[in-house]
Structure formats: C-alpha cells, structure tokens
Write an enzyme that holds these catalytic residues in place. Structure first.
Site, mmCIF file in Angstrom:
data_model
loop_
_atom_site.group_PDB
_atom_site.id
_atom_site.type_symbol
_atom_site.label_atom_id
_atom_site.label_comp_id
_atom_site.label_asym_id
_atom_site.label_seq_id
_atom_site.Cartn_x
_atom_site.Cartn_y
_atom_site.Cartn_z
ATOM 1 N N TYR A 1 2.678 -16.776 27.447
ATOM 2 C CA TYR A 1 3.667 -17.851 27.590
ATOM 3 C C TYR A 1 3.995 -18.568 26.286
ATOM 4 O O TYR A 1 4.991 -19.293 26.200
ATOM 5 C CB TYR A 1 3.215 -18.862 28.634
ATOM 6 C CG TYR A 1 1.965 -19.641 28.296
ATOM 7 C CD1 TYR A 1 2.003 -20.724 27.426
ATOM 8 C CD2 TYR A 1 0.740 -19.306 28.877
ATOM 9 C CE1 TYR A 1 0.868 -21.454 27.120
ATOM 10 C CE2 TYR A 1 -0.405 -20.018 28.571
ATOM 11 C CZ TYR A 1 -0.336 -21.095 27.704
ATOM 12 O OH TYR A 1 -1.476 -21.801 27.397
ATOM 13 N N HIS B 1 7.699 -16.779 5.715
ATOM 14 C CA HIS B 1 7.924 -15.339 5.880
ATOM 15 C C HIS B 1 6.648 -14.610 5.474
ATOM 16 O O HIS B 1 6.108 -14.863 4.397
ATOM 17 C CB HIS B 1 9.095 -14.890 5.005
ATOM 18 C CG HIS B 1 9.179 -13.405 4.808
ATOM 19 N ND1 HIS B 1 9.156 -12.510 5.856
ATOM 20 C CD2 HIS B 1 9.272 -12.654 3.680
ATOM 21 C CE1 HIS B 1 9.244 -11.277 5.383
ATOM 22 N NE2 HIS B 1 9.305 -11.346 4.065
ATOM 23 N N GLU C 1 13.481 -12.979 -1.668
ATOM 24 C CA GLU C 1 14.010 -13.217 -0.320
ATOM 25 C C GLU C 1 14.793 -14.525 -0.223
ATOM 26 O O GLU C 1 15.035 -15.031 0.876
ATOM 27 C CB GLU C 1 12.867 -13.236 0.698
ATOM 28 C CG GLU C 1 12.164 -11.910 0.884
ATOM 29 C CD GLU C 1 13.024 -10.849 1.542
ATOM 30 O OE1 GLU C 1 14.231 -11.089 1.741
ATOM 31 O OE2 GLU C 1 12.487 -9.770 1.844
ATOM 32 N N HIS D 1 8.884 -4.650 8.315
ATOM 33 C CA HIS D 1 8.856 -5.636 7.238
ATOM 34 C C HIS D 1 7.879 -6.768 7.521
ATOM 35 O O HIS D 1 6.937 -6.960 6.760
ATOM 36 C CB HIS D 1 10.277 -6.179 7.028
ATOM 37 C CG HIS D 1 10.440 -7.035 5.831
ATOM 38 N ND1 HIS D 1 11.663 -7.230 5.212
ATOM 39 C CD2 HIS D 1 9.567 -7.807 5.133
ATOM 40 C CE1 HIS D 1 11.516 -8.033 4.177
ATOM 41 N NE2 HIS D 1 10.253 -8.415 4.110
ATOM 42 N N HIS E 1 4.064 -10.765 5.887
ATOM 43 C CA HIS E 1 3.951 -9.343 6.189
ATOM 44 C C HIS E 1 2.724 -9.118 7.073
ATOM 45 O O HIS E 1 1.962 -8.177 6.867
ATOM 46 C CB HIS E 1 3.832 -8.524 4.903
ATOM 47 C CG HIS E 1 5.052 -8.565 4.041
ATOM 48 N ND1 HIS E 1 5.118 -7.938 2.819
ATOM 49 C CD2 HIS E 1 6.265 -9.153 4.219
ATOM 50 C CE1 HIS E 1 6.304 -8.143 2.274
ATOM 51 N NE2 HIS E 1 7.025 -8.888 3.116
ATOM 52 N N TYR F 1 4.730 -30.543 24.911
ATOM 53 C CA TYR F 1 3.336 -30.310 24.533
ATOM 54 C C TYR F 1 2.961 -31.116 23.293
ATOM 55 O O TYR F 1 3.672 -31.096 22.296
ATOM 56 C CB TYR F 1 3.100 -28.825 24.277
ATOM 57 C CG TYR F 1 1.658 -28.482 23.966
ATOM 58 C CD1 TYR F 1 0.716 -28.409 24.971
ATOM 59 C CD2 TYR F 1 1.256 -28.245 22.661
ATOM 60 C CE1 TYR F 1 -0.604 -28.102 24.704
ATOM 61 C CE2 TYR F 1 -0.060 -27.923 22.375
ATOM 62 C CZ TYR F 1 -0.987 -27.864 23.406
ATOM 63 O OH TYR F 1 -2.308 -27.553 23.118
#
Length: 216
Positions: A117, A96, A78, A158, A98, A213
């Site tokens: 939220y 990334h 990837e 994916h 799965h 925050y």
C-alpha cells in the site's frame, strides 16, 4: 550572484543527502544525483565528483534554464531531468538513484505491481519511463510522462526518480520505492507461486488514508 545563507544551507543538505544515497547503497561511486530548489535557484550535485570530497566551497547552482549562477564545477549530466521536473511540478527537491532492486524491476515491467500500500505515498502504481540516453531531453520527457499524478517513477534500465517538498521527503520516497521493488522481486522469486497484489480500489483507499499520515 552572491551566495545567501539559504543557498548555503541547501547545498549542505544536498551534499548530506547525496552522501546518504551512497551510504545506504542506492548509488555506486558518483552515479545518481540530488538537487534542491531555492526560489529561482537550483542547487545540484556536480558531475563526476565523489560526494565525500565536496566541501561548502564547492556549491553548484543554476537558474531554471540551466545557466550557471554559482560554482566552478560542472552540474550533473542529468540536469535536464531535474530542471524538467521543477518546471512541471511544485517540487522543492529531487533524488535520482541507480538503486539495485528498482533498476532490476525497471527491466521487467512497465509498472511496479501493487505489492504494497505504500505505493500510495508516491501517488499510486509506480510507472516505468521508457529508456532514453542519460542526460537527454528525451529522458526528461519520458520521466515527466511517467510522473503524471505521481511523485516517483522508475527509469528503464537506469534507476529511480522521486521528488518532494523537502530533501527528506524526496529521499524517503526513494527508499520506499526501492523497498517495494525488493519486496516484489523477493515474492516473485518463489518457485511455483505468484505474489498476491492489491486491487486498484484497495490501493486507492490506502492512498487516501496516507494523506494524513504523520499529521497531528
């Protein structure tokens, strides 16, 4: 290229984060991948190697065009996806996965409904990028479109992609995205009921409040 102390630290953090995705059930086996940017160097997990086998000597680093700079292992398949995000954003780190619930949601909708939220922490309603073959430039293009104005997206059939100013931030966004997907799936599974969703205005107000925050 000589391996600097900064790159060694980045590699240690990338490996630790990759192992965390496995420990937290966000990936299975060697699926998913993690990277961090150090100047013009991208440190990234390798392809097909279990994370618990990686050592400090296994560092994998490439330049912004994907040319190898350090290491003998092949970078993740990837890599085009990671490099495209780095070129288009100010990201310092990418995660990334799965993740189960997020992947399930990616098959059902074009955008994660505003169930909570915390969508504001990713810039707003999380979009689903159209399906494309893993490792392809097409997938990278779809992901960039879905990421417009966002720091995370779903990849259809994916998984997830999030980025941040640090690996901790990128990982936290991944975890929040998976959690929101789980909440929506859980609420949607109640027979005869539909979950209450936030309005765009409510989500926008939360997004603005989340900007500060954690700040002193």
């Amino acid at each position: 290229m000589r391996e600097s102390e900064e790159i060694r630290r980045a590699w240690a953090d990338v490996v630790a984060t990759a192992r965390r995705t496995t420990a937290d059930g966000l990936v299975v086996g060697t699926s998913g991948n993690v990277s961090a940017r150090v100047g013009d160097v991208v440190v990234v997990t390798p392809s097909g190697i279990p994370y618990d086998r990686l050592t400090p000597r296994d560092v994998v680093a490439v330049d912004p065009e994907g040319r190898p700079l350090l290491g003998d292992l092949a970078p993740t398949s990837e890599l085009p996806l990671h490099l495209a995000v780095y070129r288009a954003t100010g990201a310092a780190a990418i995660v990334h996965t799965h993740a189960v619930h997020a992947t399930a949601v990616s098959t059902l909708v074009d955008e994660l409904p505003l169930i909570h939220y915390m969508a504001g922490a990713l810039g707003g309603p999380v979009r689903v990028a159209p399906y494309a073959l893993y490792g392809s430039e097409e997938l990278a293009e779809h992901a960039l479109e879905a990421l417009t104005g966002r720091t995370g997206c779903l990849l259809r059939n994916h998984g997830t992609l999030t980025y941040g100013a640090s690996l901790d931030q990128a990982y936290d966004r991944t975890a929040q995205l998976e959690w929101m997907c789980r909440v929506w799936l859980t609420a949607s599974s109640v027979p005869g009921r539909a979950p209450t969703l936030l309005t765009p205005a409510q989500a926008e107000r939360a997004k603005e409040k989340l900007r500060g925050y954690g700040s002193p």
